[in-house]
Design a protein around this motif. Sequence first.
Motif, mmCIF file in Angstrom:
data_model
loop_
_atom_site.group_PDB
_atom_site.id
_atom_site.type_symbol
_atom_site.label_atom_id
_atom_site.label_comp_id
_atom_site.label_asym_id
_atom_site.label_seq_id
_atom_site.Cartn_x
_atom_site.Cartn_y
_atom_site.Cartn_z
ATOM 1 N N ASN A 80 32.908 46.703 37.312
ATOM 2 C CA ASN A 80 34.274 46.459 36.863
ATOM 3 C C ASN A 80 35.155 46.032 38.020
ATOM 4 O O ASN A 80 34.888 46.326 39.172
ATOM 5 C CB ASN A 80 34.866 47.693 36.173
ATOM 6 C CG ASN A 80 34.956 48.888 37.095
ATOM 7 O OD1 ASN A 80 34.453 48.869 38.202
ATOM 8 N ND2 ASN A 80 35.595 49.932 36.619
ATOM 9 N N PHE A 81 36.205 45.296 37.673
ATOM 10 C CA PHE A 81 37.166 44.812 38.655
ATOM 11 C C PHE A 81 38.384 45.709 38.635
ATOM 12 O O PHE A 81 38.916 46.026 37.560
ATOM 13 C CB PHE A 81 37.560 43.376 38.311
ATOM 14 C CG PHE A 81 38.823 42.906 38.980
ATOM 15 C CD1 PHE A 81 38.847 42.621 40.327
ATOM 16 C CD2 PHE A 81 39.992 42.752 38.251
ATOM 17 C CE1 PHE A 81 40.009 42.185 40.946
ATOM 18 C CE2 PHE A 81 41.166 42.313 38.849
ATOM 19 C CZ PHE A 81 41.162 42.030 40.200
ATOM 20 N N SER A 115 33.970 43.707 33.952
ATOM 21 C CA SER A 115 35.204 43.907 33.195
ATOM 22 C C SER A 115 36.414 43.479 34.007
ATOM 23 O O SER A 115 36.447 43.632 35.230
ATOM 24 C CB SER A 115 35.348 45.376 32.791
ATOM 25 O OG SER A 115 35.484 46.202 33.930
ATOM 26 N N ASN A 116 37.388 42.907 33.339
ATOM 27 C CA ASN A 116 38.624 42.411 33.934
ATOM 28 C C ASN A 116 38.454 41.121 34.735
ATOM 29 O O ASN A 116 39.383 40.701 35.424
ATOM 30 C CB ASN A 116 39.297 43.481 34.817
ATOM 31 C CG ASN A 116 39.780 44.671 34.019
ATOM 32 O OD1 ASN A 116 40.405 44.509 32.973
ATOM 33 N ND2 ASN A 116 39.477 45.859 34.475
ATOM 34 N N SER A 117 37.289 40.472 34.639
ATOM 35 C CA SER A 117 37.115 39.191 35.314
ATOM 36 C C SER A 117 38.079 38.154 34.759
ATOM 37 O O SER A 117 38.573 37.295 35.493
ATOM 38 C CB SER A 117 35.666 38.695 35.167
ATOM 39 O OG SER A 117 34.799 39.416 36.007
ATOM 40 N N ALA A 118 38.344 38.222 33.466
ATOM 41 C CA ALA A 118 39.283 37.279 32.862
ATOM 42 C C ALA A 118 40.683 37.468 33.445
ATOM 43 O O ALA A 118 41.426 36.491 33.645
ATOM 44 C CB ALA A 118 39.314 37.448 31.343
ATOM 45 N N ARG A 119 41.048 38.688 33.732
ATOM 46 C CA ARG A 119 42.354 38.966 34.316
ATOM 47 C C ARG A 119 42.426 38.458 35.750
ATOM 48 O O ARG A 119 43.456 37.958 36.199
ATOM 49 C CB ARG A 119 42.648 40.463 34.240
ATOM 50 C CG ARG A 119 42.714 40.987 32.815
ATOM 51 C CD ARG A 119 42.805 42.493 32.762
ATOM 52 N NE ARG A 119 44.125 42.984 33.124
ATOM 53 C CZ ARG A 119 44.482 44.264 33.027
ATOM 54 N NH1 ARG A 119 43.608 45.163 32.596
ATOM 55 N NH2 ARG A 119 45.695 44.637 33.370
ATOM 56 N N LEU A 123 44.925 35.615 37.378
ATOM 57 C CA LEU A 123 45.691 35.852 38.608
ATOM 58 C C LEU A 123 45.418 34.765 39.641
ATOM 59 O O LEU A 123 46.343 34.261 40.293
ATOM 60 C CB LEU A 123 45.343 37.220 39.180
ATOM 61 C CG LEU A 123 46.062 37.623 40.476
ATOM 62 C CD1 LEU A 123 47.573 37.660 40.274
ATOM 63 C CD2 LEU A 123 45.551 38.984 40.963
ATOM 64 N N LEU A 124 44.160 34.392 39.807
ATOM 65 C CA LEU A 124 43.813 33.326 40.747
ATOM 66 C C LEU A 124 44.518 32.024 40.394
ATOM 67 O O LEU A 124 45.084 31.345 41.262
ATOM 68 C CB LEU A 124 42.302 33.104 40.746
ATOM 69 C CG LEU A 124 41.440 34.155 41.458
ATOM 70 C CD1 LEU A 124 39.984 34.013 41.042
ATOM 71 C CD2 LEU A 124 41.584 34.031 42.964
ATOM 72 N N LEU A 125 44.502 31.677 39.116
ATOM 73 C CA LEU A 125 45.108 30.420 38.689
ATOM 74 C C LEU A 125 46.636 30.459 38.800
ATOM 75 O O LEU A 125 47.268 29.448 39.123
ATOM 76 C CB LEU A 125 44.683 30.098 37.255
ATOM 77 C CG LEU A 125 43.189 29.767 37.076
ATOM 78 C CD1 LEU A 125 42.861 29.588 35.602
ATOM 79 C CD2 LEU A 125 42.822 28.513 37.869
ATOM 80 N N GLU A 126 47.224 31.615 38.548
ATOM 81 C CA GLU A 126 48.682 31.746 38.661
ATOM 82 C C GLU A 126 49.126 31.571 40.116
ATOM 83 O O GLU A 126 50.106 30.857 40.393
ATOM 84 C CB GLU A 126 49.130 33.109 38.133
ATOM 85 C CG GLU A 126 49.058 33.240 36.619
ATOM 86 C CD GLU A 126 49.419 34.635 36.146
ATOM 87 O OE1 GLU A 126 49.588 35.537 37.004
ATOM 88 O OE2 GLU A 126 49.521 34.840 34.930
ATOM 89 N N ILE A 127 48.437 32.220 41.033
ATOM 90 C CA ILE A 127 48.794 32.103 42.445
ATOM 91 C C ILE A 127 48.555 30.681 42.931
ATOM 92 O O ILE A 127 49.368 30.108 43.673
ATOM 93 C CB ILE A 127 47.997 33.119 43.288
ATOM 94 C CG1 ILE A 127 48.444 34.550 42.946
ATOM 95 C CG2 ILE A 127 48.164 32.847 44.788
ATOM 96 C CD1 ILE A 127 47.659 35.643 43.634
ATOM 97 N N ALA A 128 47.449 30.084 42.513
ATOM 98 C CA ALA A 128 47.141 28.709 42.915
ATOM 99 C C ALA A 128 48.196 27.739 42.402
ATOM 100 O O ALA A 128 48.635 26.834 43.129
ATOM 101 C CB ALA A 128 45.764 28.311 42.400
#
Length: 214
Positions: A80-81, A115-119, A123-128
Motif C-alpha cells: 500500500n501507498f 493501494s492508493n496508486s491512483a491517488r 498527485l504526480l499529474l497535479e504537481i506536474a
Amino acid sequence: MIATPSLSARGSPSAVAPAPTNNSSTARAARSPTPVALTGAILEIDGYNVLTTVEAALASAVMLIGRDGSYRDMASMHGNFKKVAETPKAITLIGQTLARYSLQSALWYLDAPVSNSARLKQLLLEIAAAQHWLWQVELVPDPDRILAVSPAIIASADSAILDRCPRWLSLAREVVEEHLPLATTVEFHILSPTKRGFGKPTATSRNPRQPKFG
C-alpha cells in the motif's frame, strides 16, 4: 509515503537487497549515462522506487550507496501507498532535477496492485501540471517487466531491472546530491555468502518512520 516497496509481487524496489558482485556492479555502472546524455532522451521511471528513496532522504534517513553507484534506502512497504508530508516535496525535487535534463519525455510507472496508486498518480499529474512539466503516469500490473526490457533510459535502483535494461540512471542519487547535499550517506557492502546466507551489512541504517496516510 516513506513506507514503501516490499511488495509481495515485486520484492522490494527501494529496500536493500543482497549487494551485486563486483562484476555485475561494474557492468551496471558502464550502462549509466551522464546527465548531459539525457538531453532529448526518453526516461521511464520506476515510480515507487525513486519516490520512496527521495522521501526517505527528506526524512533524514541514511542513504546507502551500492557498488553500482545507486542510492538506496531501508524503507519497506507492504502493498500500500502511504502519503506523508515529504511526498509532495519529494515529487517537486524530482521534477526540478528532471527539468534541467531537457528530456524528450518522462514516463512514470506505478504498481496498479498497490493501494492508493491512483491517488499518487493524480498527485504526480497535479504537481506536474502546476509546474508545466510534461509527465505521463501509467498504472501497470508489474512495472519491472516493462522497465527491464524497455529501450528507454530507466530510472530505478532495482537490481532486477538494472541487470537487464540497456541504460539506467540513479535518479534518486541525482536528486539527493543536487537538493539535499547534507543527507547522510554510507557505502554499503554485504559480507561474503555463508552457509546461512548473506552476512550482515558492514554499514547499518535505521528505518525511516512509518507514517499514517494523510
